[in-house]
Design a protein around this motif. Structure first.
Motif, mmCIF file in Angstrom:
data_model
loop_
_atom_site.group_PDB
_atom_site.id
_atom_site.type_symbol
_atom_site.label_atom_id
_atom_site.label_comp_id
_atom_site.label_asym_id
_atom_site.label_seq_id
_atom_site.Cartn_x
_atom_site.Cartn_y
_atom_site.Cartn_z
ATOM 1 N N LEU A 38 0.822 -1.206 0.000
ATOM 2 C CA LEU A 38 0.000 0.000 0.000
ATOM 3 C C LEU A 38 0.862 1.265 0.000
ATOM 4 O O LEU A 38 0.566 2.230 -0.708
ATOM 5 C CB LEU A 38 -0.927 -0.002 1.216
ATOM 6 N N LEU A 39 1.939 1.254 0.789
ATOM 7 C CA LEU A 39 2.818 2.417 0.843
ATOM 8 C C LEU A 39 3.511 2.643 -0.495
ATOM 9 O O LEU A 39 3.602 3.773 -0.986
ATOM 10 C CB LEU A 39 3.853 2.249 1.957
ATOM 11 N N CYS A 40 3.997 1.561 -1.095
ATOM 12 C CA CYS A 40 4.693 1.676 -2.376
ATOM 13 C C CYS A 40 3.750 2.183 -3.464
ATOM 14 O O CYS A 40 4.094 3.096 -4.226
ATOM 15 C CB CYS A 40 5.291 0.329 -2.776
ATOM 16 N N LEU A 41 2.573 1.605 -3.533
ATOM 17 C CA LEU A 41 1.610 2.029 -4.550
ATOM 18 C C LEU A 41 1.163 3.477 -4.324
ATOM 19 O O LEU A 41 0.989 4.243 -5.272
ATOM 20 C CB LEU A 41 0.403 1.097 -4.548
ATOM 21 N N GLY A 42 0.983 3.852 -3.051
ATOM 22 C CA GLY A 42 0.601 5.219 -2.745
ATOM 23 C C GLY A 42 1.664 6.220 -3.183
ATOM 24 O O GLY A 42 1.360 7.264 -3.761
ATOM 25 N N CYS A 43 2.928 5.874 -2.909
ATOM 26 C CA CYS A 43 4.029 6.747 -3.333
ATOM 27 C C CYS A 43 4.104 6.818 -4.857
ATOM 28 O O CYS A 43 4.292 7.897 -5.440
ATOM 29 C CB CYS A 43 5.352 6.237 -2.777
ATOM 30 N N GLN A 44 3.962 5.658 -5.507
ATOM 31 C CA GLN A 44 4.089 5.591 -6.956
ATOM 32 C C GLN A 44 2.975 6.357 -7.678
ATOM 33 O O GLN A 44 3.232 7.062 -8.650
ATOM 34 C CB GLN A 44 4.057 4.123 -7.397
ATOM 35 N N ILE A 45 1.759 6.215 -7.194
ATOM 36 C CA ILE A 45 0.609 6.753 -7.914
ATOM 37 C C ILE A 45 0.287 8.193 -7.526
ATOM 38 O O ILE A 45 -0.159 8.980 -8.372
ATOM 39 C CB ILE A 45 -0.625 5.853 -7.659
ATOM 40 N N VAL A 46 0.533 8.556 -6.266
ATOM 41 C CA VAL A 46 0.117 9.883 -5.782
ATOM 42 C C VAL A 46 1.309 10.791 -5.495
ATOM 43 O O VAL A 46 1.412 11.906 -6.031
ATOM 44 C CB VAL A 46 -0.748 9.747 -4.506
ATOM 45 N N VAL A 47 2.230 10.330 -4.635
ATOM 46 C CA VAL A 47 3.304 11.201 -4.151
ATOM 47 C C VAL A 47 4.249 11.623 -5.269
ATOM 48 O O VAL A 47 4.569 12.807 -5.421
ATOM 49 C CB VAL A 47 4.088 10.509 -3.018
ATOM 50 N N LEU A 48 4.720 10.663 -6.077
ATOM 51 C CA LEU A 48 5.712 10.986 -7.094
ATOM 52 C C LEU A 48 5.188 11.933 -8.185
ATOM 53 O O LEU A 48 5.885 12.875 -8.564
ATOM 54 C CB LEU A 48 6.270 9.712 -7.728
ATOM 55 N N PRO A 49 3.981 11.700 -8.721
ATOM 56 C CA PRO A 49 3.492 12.681 -9.701
ATOM 57 C C PRO A 49 3.379 14.097 -9.128
ATOM 58 O O PRO A 49 3.694 15.068 -9.816
ATOM 59 C CB PRO A 49 2.116 12.119 -10.087
ATOM 60 N N LEU A 50 2.953 14.217 -7.857
ATOM 61 C CA LEU A 50 2.860 15.538 -7.237
ATOM 62 C C LEU A 50 4.246 16.150 -7.037
ATOM 63 O O LEU A 50 4.452 17.350 -7.277
ATOM 64 C CB LEU A 50 2.129 15.440 -5.901
#
Length: 305
Positions: A38-50
Motif C-alpha cells: 500500500l505504501l509503495c503504490l501510494g508513493c508511486q501513484i500519488v506522491v511521485l506525480p505531485l
C-alpha cells in the motif's frame, strides 16, 4: 521506420514479454506484505506525480519537456528494479508482484496523468488519455498484450520461458531503432535538452529512490521490503514511456521523450549508488550493535515471499 511498427510493435512486444513473465502467484504474494504494498503504490501513484509536478513548476522547462517528466512520473516500475533489489538485499518477490500490479494500474493512471499534463502545459485537449478512442488504443497496446502473455505463461509455461529472452531482444532492437531516429531528428538540440532537464531528472530520481525507501521504513516496514520499494519506485519503466512518447499514434514527440531517455541512463548509476549507500549504512549500524525494528534483518534472513 514504418509508423505501424512504431505504433504497435514496440509497446505490444514489451508488454507481451512482461505478461509472459507473470503468473497469478505473483499477485497472490502481495498478501504477505500488505503495508509495504500500500505504501509503495501510494508513493508511486500519488506522491511521485505531485513531487514531479513541483519540480517541473520550479524548473519551468519547455512544455514538451514538462509533459515528458509527468509521463515518466506516471510510468510503473520496470524489470530492472528486481535486478537491483536482488543485488542489494531487497525482497525480489515483492518487486515482481509490485511490477505486475503497477503495470496494470498504469493502464489507467498513466494516460490520465499524461493527459492532464498535456492540458496544463501544452494546452492540449486530450492527445493521450481521457478521449475515448485514445484510451481504448492505450489499453489495446498495453493491457491486451499483458493478458495474452499471462495466458501463454499459464498454458505453455516452457514456451514462455524459452521466449522470454528473444522477446526482450526484439523489444530492445525496435526501441533502439526508434531512439536512433529520434536522436537524428533532434541532434542539433540534444545538448540544450540535456542542460534543460539534467538537474531536474537527477533530483527527481534521487527523490524517488529516497521516498521509496524511507516512507516504508518510517512506517515500520522491514529493510528488505523497503529496499524493494525503493528500487521499484526509483527505476521507472522508461522503455514503456519512450514507446508512448515516440509512437506516431500516441504522442509522437521526440521532445517529450528527452526527459525519459535521460532518466533511463541516470537511474542506472543512482540506483547502484543508492544500494551501496544503504549497504554501508546497514553495516555501520550493525557494527554499533544493531538497528531499530526491521534493521536487525540481514541478507541471509531476507524473506523471498
Amino acid at each position: 521506420m514504418d509508423p505501424l511498427l512504431a505504433t504497435i510493435a514496440l509497446p505490444a512486444v514489451i508488454m507481451l514479454g512482461l505478461g509472459m513473465s507473470l503468473t497469478i502467484a505473483d499477485f497472490a504474494r502481495l498478501r504477505s506484505h500488505p503495508r509495504a504494498v500500500l505504501l509503495c503504490l501510494g508513493c508511486q501513484i500519488v506522491v511521485l506525480p505531485l513531487a514531479c509536478l513541483g519540480l517541473v513548476l520550479l524548473f519551468d522547462p519547455a512544455p514538451p519537456l514538462a509533459v515528458g517528466m509527468l509521463l515518466l512520473a506516471a510510468s510503473p516500475g520496470g524489470t530492472m528494479a528486481s535486478l537491483y533489489s536482488h543485488l542489494f538485499g531487497g525482497n525480489v518477490a515483492l518487486n515482481i508482484a509490485l511490477t505486475a500490479v503497477n503495470s496494470l494500474i498504469a493502464v489507467v493512471t498513466l494516460p490520465v496523468i499524461t493527459n492532464l499534463a498535456l492540458a496544463y502545459f501544452a494546452g492540449d485537449d486530450g492527445t493521450l488519455g481521457l478521449q475515448g478512442g485514445k484510451l481504448v488504443q492505450v489499453c489495446a497496446v498495453v493491457l491486451v498484450p499483458v493478458a495474452i502473455g499471462m495466458l501463454i505463461r499459464a498454458r505453455r509455461s516452457r514456451f514462455a520461458e524459452r521466449m522470454e529472452r528473444p522477446v526482450k531482444i526484439a523489444s530492445v532492437l525496435v526501441l533502439a531503432a526508434l531512439i536512433t531516429g529520434a536522436i537524428a531528428q533532434e541532434w542539433a538540440n540534444i545538448g540544450d535538452y540535456i542542460v534543460a532537464v539534467g538537474a531536474m531528472v537527477l533530483i527527481f530520481n534521487i527523490l524517488s529512490l529516497a521516498t521509496g525507501y524511507w516512507v516504508p521504513r518510517w512506517a515500520g516496514v522491514g529493510r528488505p521490503e523497503a529496499i524493494a520499494s525503493s528500487m521499484e519506485i526509483g527505476l521507472h519503466n522508461s522503455t514503456l514511456a519512450l514507446a508512448i512518447a515516440l509512437s506516431p499514434a500516441l504522442l509522437n514527440s521526440t521532445e517529450v521523450a528527452i526527459p525519459v531517455a535521460v532518466y533511463g541512463i541516470v537511474m542506472q548509476f543512482t540506483a547502484a549508488a543508492n544500494g551501496f549507500i544503504l549497504d554501508r549504512r546497514h553495516a555501520r549500524r550493525g557494527e554499533r550493535g544493531g538497528d531499530r525494528g526491521g534493521d536487525h534483518d540481514t541478507r541471509s534472513h531476507d524473506p523471498i515471499i
